[in-house]
Design a protein around this motif. Structure first.
Motif, PDB file in Angstrom:
ATOM      1  N   ALA A 161      27.566 -25.583  21.564  1.00  0.00           N
ATOM      2  CA  ALA A 161      27.656 -25.079  22.767  1.00  0.00           C
ATOM      3  C   ALA A 161      29.060 -24.893  23.314  1.00  0.00           C
ATOM      4  O   ALA A 161      29.256 -23.976  24.356  1.00  0.00           O
ATOM      5  CB  ALA A 161      27.445 -26.416  23.923  1.00  0.00           C
ATOM      6  N   PHE A 162      30.075 -24.455  22.379  1.00  0.00           N
ATOM      7  CA  PHE A 162      31.239 -24.066  22.680  1.00  0.00           C
ATOM      8  C   PHE A 162      31.445 -22.708  22.589  1.00  0.00           C
ATOM      9  O   PHE A 162      31.697 -22.277  21.186  1.00  0.00           O
ATOM     10  CB  PHE A 162      32.391 -25.020  21.674  1.00  0.00           C
ATOM     11  CG  PHE A 162      32.287 -26.498  22.102  1.00  0.00           C
ATOM     12  CD1 PHE A 162      33.248 -26.984  23.142  1.00  0.00           C
ATOM     13  CD2 PHE A 162      31.522 -27.351  21.809  1.00  0.00           C
ATOM     14  CE1 PHE A 162      33.193 -28.290  23.426  1.00  0.00           C
ATOM     15  CE2 PHE A 162      31.603 -28.773  21.717  1.00  0.00           C
ATOM     16  CZ  PHE A 162      32.376 -29.387  22.842  1.00  0.00           C
ATOM     17  N   ARG A 163      31.209 -22.004  23.420  1.00  0.00           N
ATOM     18  CA  ARG A 163      31.123 -20.523  23.406  1.00  0.00           C
ATOM     19  C   ARG A 163      31.984 -20.004  24.649  1.00  0.00           C
ATOM     20  O   ARG A 163      32.039 -18.581  24.521  1.00  0.00           O
ATOM     21  CB  ARG A 163      29.622 -20.015  23.550  1.00  0.00           C
ATOM     22  CG  ARG A 163      28.689 -20.502  22.493  1.00  0.00           C
ATOM     23  CD  ARG A 163      29.032 -19.843  21.154  1.00  0.00           C
ATOM     24  NE  ARG A 163      28.311 -20.542  19.858  1.00  0.00           N
ATOM     25  CZ  ARG A 163      28.435 -19.842  18.737  1.00  0.00           C
ATOM     26  NH1 ARG A 163      28.943 -18.955  18.523  1.00  0.00           N
ATOM     27  NH2 ARG A 163      27.641 -20.569  17.838  1.00  0.00           N
ATOM     28  N   ILE A 164      32.733 -20.544  25.446  1.00  0.00           N
ATOM     29  CA  ILE A 164      33.316 -19.764  26.564  1.00  0.00           C
ATOM     30  C   ILE A 164      34.615 -19.930  25.938  1.00  0.00           C
ATOM     31  O   ILE A 164      35.456 -20.972  26.008  1.00  0.00           O
ATOM     32  CB  ILE A 164      33.061 -20.764  27.713  1.00  0.00           C
ATOM     33  CG1 ILE A 164      31.574 -21.070  28.138  1.00  0.00           C
ATOM     34  CG2 ILE A 164      33.754 -20.099  29.068  1.00  0.00           C
ATOM     35  CD1 ILE A 164      30.726 -19.906  28.392  1.00  0.00           C
ATOM     36  N   LEU A 195      40.546  -8.281  24.587  1.00  0.00           N
ATOM     37  CA  LEU A 195      40.512  -9.648  24.440  1.00  0.00           C
ATOM     38  C   LEU A 195      40.310 -10.353  22.967  1.00  0.00           C
ATOM     39  O   LEU A 195      40.339 -11.333  22.790  1.00  0.00           O
ATOM     40  CB  LEU A 195      39.722 -10.367  25.477  1.00  0.00           C
ATOM     41  CG  LEU A 195      39.995 -10.173  26.835  1.00  0.00           C
ATOM     42  CD1 LEU A 195      38.761 -10.878  27.831  1.00  0.00           C
ATOM     43  CD2 LEU A 195      41.305 -10.814  27.281  1.00  0.00           C
ATOM     44  N   ARG A 196      39.638  -9.318  22.284  1.00  0.00           N
ATOM     45  CA  ARG A 196      39.326  -9.706  20.856  1.00  0.00           C
ATOM     46  C   ARG A 196      40.576 -10.355  20.115  1.00  0.00           C
ATOM     47  O   ARG A 196      41.480  -9.715  20.018  1.00  0.00           O
ATOM     48  CB  ARG A 196      38.610  -8.740  20.144  1.00  0.00           C
ATOM     49  CG  ARG A 196      37.808  -9.139  19.098  1.00  0.00           C
ATOM     50  CD  ARG A 196      36.899  -8.082  18.541  1.00  0.00           C
ATOM     51  NE  ARG A 196      35.802  -7.752  19.454  1.00  0.00           N
ATOM     52  CZ  ARG A 196      35.687  -6.490  19.721  1.00  0.00           C
ATOM     53  NH1 ARG A 196      36.462  -5.517  19.486  1.00  0.00           N
ATOM     54  NH2 ARG A 196      34.451  -6.262  20.803  1.00  0.00           N
ATOM     55  N   GLY A 197      40.409 -11.429  19.535  1.00  0.00           N
ATOM     56  CA  GLY A 197      41.509 -11.925  18.964  1.00  0.00           C
ATOM     57  C   GLY A 197      42.622 -12.898  19.700  1.00  0.00           C
ATOM     58  O   GLY A 197      43.450 -13.329  19.148  1.00  0.00           O
ATOM     59  N   ARG A 198      42.578 -12.787  21.133  1.00  0.00           N
ATOM     60  CA  ARG A 198      43.320 -13.593  21.991  1.00  0.00           C
ATOM     61  C   ARG A 198      42.815 -14.826  22.282  1.00  0.00           C
ATOM     62  O   ARG A 198      43.390 -15.606  23.193  1.00  0.00           O
ATOM     63  CB  ARG A 198      43.523 -12.551  23.287  1.00  0.00           C
ATOM     64  CG  ARG A 198      43.769 -11.349  22.928  1.00  0.00           C
ATOM     65  CD  ARG A 198      45.064 -11.086  22.316  1.00  0.00           C
ATOM     66  NE  ARG A 198      46.298 -11.744  22.823  1.00  0.00           N
ATOM     67  CZ  ARG A 198      47.310 -11.862  22.374  1.00  0.00           C
ATOM     68  NH1 ARG A 198      47.677 -11.508  20.904  1.00  0.00           N
ATOM     69  NH2 ARG A 198      48.473 -12.317  23.128  1.00  0.00           N
ATOM     70  N   GLU A 199      41.755 -15.242  21.631  1.00  0.00           N
ATOM     71  CA  GLU A 199      41.154 -16.710  22.094  1.00  0.00           C
ATOM     72  C   GLU A 199      42.050 -17.793  21.688  1.00  0.00           C
ATOM     73  O   GLU A 199      42.217 -17.730  20.411  1.00  0.00           O
ATOM     74  CB  GLU A 199      39.564 -16.617  21.181  1.00  0.00           C
ATOM     75  CG  GLU A 199      38.546 -15.577  21.860  1.00  0.00           C
ATOM     76  CD  GLU A 199      38.638 -14.286  20.733  1.00  0.00           C
ATOM     77  OE1 GLU A 199      39.698 -14.497  20.054  1.00  0.00           O
ATOM     78  OE2 GLU A 199      37.850 -13.544  20.912  1.00  0.00           O
ATOM     79  N   ILE A 200      42.272 -18.498  22.424  1.00  0.00           N
ATOM     80  CA  ILE A 200      43.041 -19.815  22.113  1.00  0.00           C
ATOM     81  C   ILE A 200      41.932 -20.905  21.825  1.00  0.00           C
ATOM     82  O   ILE A 200      42.257 -21.705  20.858  1.00  0.00           O
ATOM     83  CB  ILE A 200      43.709 -20.362  23.115  1.00  0.00           C
ATOM     84  CG1 ILE A 200      44.751 -19.388  23.721  1.00  0.00           C
ATOM     85  CG2 ILE A 200      44.515 -21.687  23.004  1.00  0.00           C
ATOM     86  CD1 ILE A 200      45.460 -19.740  24.860  1.00  0.00           C
ATOM     87  N   ALA A 201      40.674 -21.215  22.586  1.00  0.00           N
ATOM     88  CA  ALA A 201      39.923 -22.113  22.078  1.00  0.00           C
ATOM     89  C   ALA A 201      38.427 -21.993  23.048  1.00  0.00           C
ATOM     90  O   ALA A 201      38.732 -20.703  23.668  1.00  0.00           O
ATOM     91  CB  ALA A 201      40.445 -23.578  22.642  1.00  0.00           C
ATOM     92  N   TYR A 202      37.670 -22.496  22.706  1.00  0.00           N
ATOM     93  CA  TYR A 202      36.304 -22.509  23.194  1.00  0.00           C
ATOM     94  C   TYR A 202      35.905 -23.691  24.123  1.00  0.00           C
ATOM     95  O   TYR A 202      36.082 -24.716  23.320  1.00  0.00           O
ATOM     96  CB  TYR A 202      35.251 -21.955  22.235  1.00  0.00           C
ATOM     97  CG  TYR A 202      35.498 -20.555  21.634  1.00  0.00           C
ATOM     98  CD1 TYR A 202      34.976 -19.504  22.148  1.00  0.00           C
ATOM     99  CD2 TYR A 202      36.289 -20.668  20.554  1.00  0.00           C
ATOM    100  CE1 TYR A 202      35.298 -18.259  21.477  1.00  0.00           C
ATOM    101  CE2 TYR A 202      36.809 -19.324  19.920  1.00  0.00           C
ATOM    102  CZ  TYR A 202      36.072 -18.091  20.578  1.00  0.00           C
ATOM    103  OH  TYR A 202      36.237 -17.124  19.723  1.00  0.00           O
ATOM    104  N   ILE A 203      35.344 -23.752  25.047  1.00  0.00           N
ATOM    105  CA  ILE A 203      34.582 -24.847  25.902  1.00  0.00           C
ATOM    106  C   ILE A 203      33.230 -24.627  26.071  1.00  0.00           C
ATOM    107  O   ILE A 203      32.848 -23.366  25.945  1.00  0.00           O
ATOM    108  CB  ILE A 203      35.671 -25.182  26.924  1.00  0.00           C
ATOM    109  CG1 ILE A 203      35.774 -23.999  28.154  1.00  0.00           C
ATOM    110  CG2 ILE A 203      37.172 -25.524  26.741  1.00  0.00           C
ATOM    111  CD1 ILE A 203      36.537 -24.417  29.326  1.00  0.00           C
ATOM    112  N   ALA A 204      32.628 -25.743  26.392  1.00  0.00           N
ATOM    113  CA  ALA A 204      31.055 -25.460  26.627  1.00  0.00           C
ATOM    114  C   ALA A 204      30.639 -25.358  28.050  1.00  0.00           C
ATOM    115  O   ALA A 204      29.586 -24.498  28.250  1.00  0.00           O
ATOM    116  CB  ALA A 204      30.550 -26.996  26.349  1.00  0.00           C
ATOM    117  N   ASP A 205      31.370 -25.302  28.848  1.00  0.00           N
ATOM    118  CA  ASP A 205      30.944 -25.293  30.463  1.00  0.00           C
ATOM    119  C   ASP A 205      31.969 -24.025  31.149  1.00  0.00           C
ATOM    120  O   ASP A 205      32.988 -24.203  31.242  1.00  0.00           O
ATOM    121  CB  ASP A 205      31.161 -26.348  31.169  1.00  0.00           C
ATOM    122  CG  ASP A 205      30.308 -26.476  32.488  1.00  0.00           C
ATOM    123  OD1 ASP A 205      30.273 -25.287  33.023  1.00  0.00           O
ATOM    124  OD2 ASP A 205      30.104 -27.364  32.974  1.00  0.00           O
TER     125      ASP A 205
END
Length: 392
Positions: A161-164, A195-205
């Motif tokens: 579920a961690f896709r945001i 934004l590609r490659g700038r992800e710090i983390a993913y959350i579910a909601d």
């Protein structure tokens, strides 16, 4: 409520509620009050003749958006019952960046070795003078809202579920002003590529992502790619230069709820019932916040407020700095939102926000976790304020 000093802090409006809508320990015996003295050490203010604005002979000081009227310690409701020692860590943090009027008091504070409710109360009564805060036309009643630091489960890599994603600032942020809107970042290929490659983390909601952006910072209980767990903070790094629009106000304008009904729990409940309209609601706010990752060596420390010092749960507030300067102890007289229990205590003015404006106005930092979220999300309480300013 602001965790990114000096940047205007759009989000901090009335903390979680206002931004979304747009709009005890051992007690010591009472200490004998110290009579008030007229303060020659005026806090960047111009004296106003008492006959023009205040009955009797009470001294009056004016600031850009407030006036202060000399008061007695007995005017502060509940003063003798506060667990005053709880203020001390917050006061010492403000003393790390003292204003010119606070240099001597802060030097004396750092020498105090016995920290009890009684010793702190005596220290303050001997060194500061209470002043009632009013509007420029003499109104004493105002508003206190609340804010908090969200705590969210997160994953370093997308899974289940961690896709945001939560993003760091894109490399081309300065080349496009205003930057892509929230909707464009979700739908336009060129915007998504930036934004590609700038992800710090993913959350579910996605609503948790929105709350993190409204609050300006938050804690992540992060699962790394190898399965290890750690607690860290994401703090404000930049925004997309788009205007902030309240999703609560959007729901009101859509006829989905009334102003009285609007609260963060109500907004979350609406989103669960209307999943097909979730993006429509989120895209109503074009502003996006980008974050930076920060270590959290001491989980008991809050994020830094506008003064540049860590906030203390239950002892830090955000104020209009044209009414009350940073680093000022303030006595608040309000109630808690869920129980109407009196909330009367000494706090430190250590934060601000563009929507925290006016004389008798404060945003109360509740801390982090579920209780803090519940309290902050519903807080919209009547308020009276007194500042505690150094004697000459």
């Amino acid at each position: 409520m602001t965790m990114f000093p000096g940047r205007g802090r759009w989000w901090m409006a009335a903390a979680i509620l206002g931004a979304l809508v747009g709009c005890a320990s051992l007690q010591y015996p009472p200490v004998a009050p110290v009579p008030p003295e007229p303060a020659a050490n005026a806090p960047a203010a111009t004296p106003v003749p008492s006959s023009a604005s205040s009955p009797g002979d009470k001294p009056v000081l004016t600031r850009a958006r407030s006036r202060w009227v000399g008061a007695a310690w007995t005017d502060l409701p509940g003063w003798e019952f506060d667990s005053t020692a709880e203020l001390w860590p917050a006061l010492l943090r403000s003393c790390e960046k003292p204003g010119p009027d606070w240099t001597k008091l802060c030097a004396d504070a750092q020498k105090l070795t016995t920290i009890t409710d009684g010793s702190v109360r005596v220290f303050l009564q001997n060194r500061v003078q209470p002043w009632r805060v009013e509007t420029l036309d003499g109104a004493t009643d105002g508003l206190m809202t609340g804010y908090y630091e969200p705590l969210v489960e997160a994953s370093r890599v997308p899974r289940g579920a961690f896709r945001i994603p939560l993003y760091a600032p894109p490399a081309d942020l300065a080349t496009r002003k205003p930057y892509w809107t929230r909707q464009q970042l979700d739908t336009v290929r060129a915007a998504q590529a930036a934004l590609r490659g700038r992800e710090i983390a993913y959350i579910a909601d996605p609503l948790d992502a929105l709350v993190l952006q409204i609050q300006g910072s938050g804690r992540l209980q992060l699962t790394e790619a190898d399965g290890t767990r750690k607690l860290l903070r994401v703090a404000f790094a930049a925004h997309n230069d788009q205007p902030y629009k309240s999703v609560g106000r959007w729901l009101i304008d859509q006829g989905e709820m009334t102003l009285e009904q609007a609260s963060w729990p109500s907004i979350k409940a609406w989103a669960r019932k209307n999943p097909k309209r979730l993006n429509e609601m989120l895209w109503a706010n074009p502003r996006v916040i980008f974050f930076r990752e920060e270590p959290l060596p001491d989980p008991q420390l809050g994020p830094k407020g506008g003064q540049g010092v860590p906030l203390t749960p239950g002892r830090s507030i955000a104020v209009d700095t044209q009414s009350i300067p940073y680093g000022t102890p303030v006595w608040v007289d309000a109630t808690e939102p869920l129980s109407a229990t009196p909330l009367r205590r000494a706090v430190m003015a250590q934060d601000t926000g563009t929507a925290i404006t006016g004389a008798v106005r404060a945003d109360y930092f509740w801390g982090w976790g579920e209780t803090a979220e519940q309290q902050a999300g519903r807080m919209k309480q009547p308020l009276r304020l007194w500042v505690l300013w150094p004697r000459s």
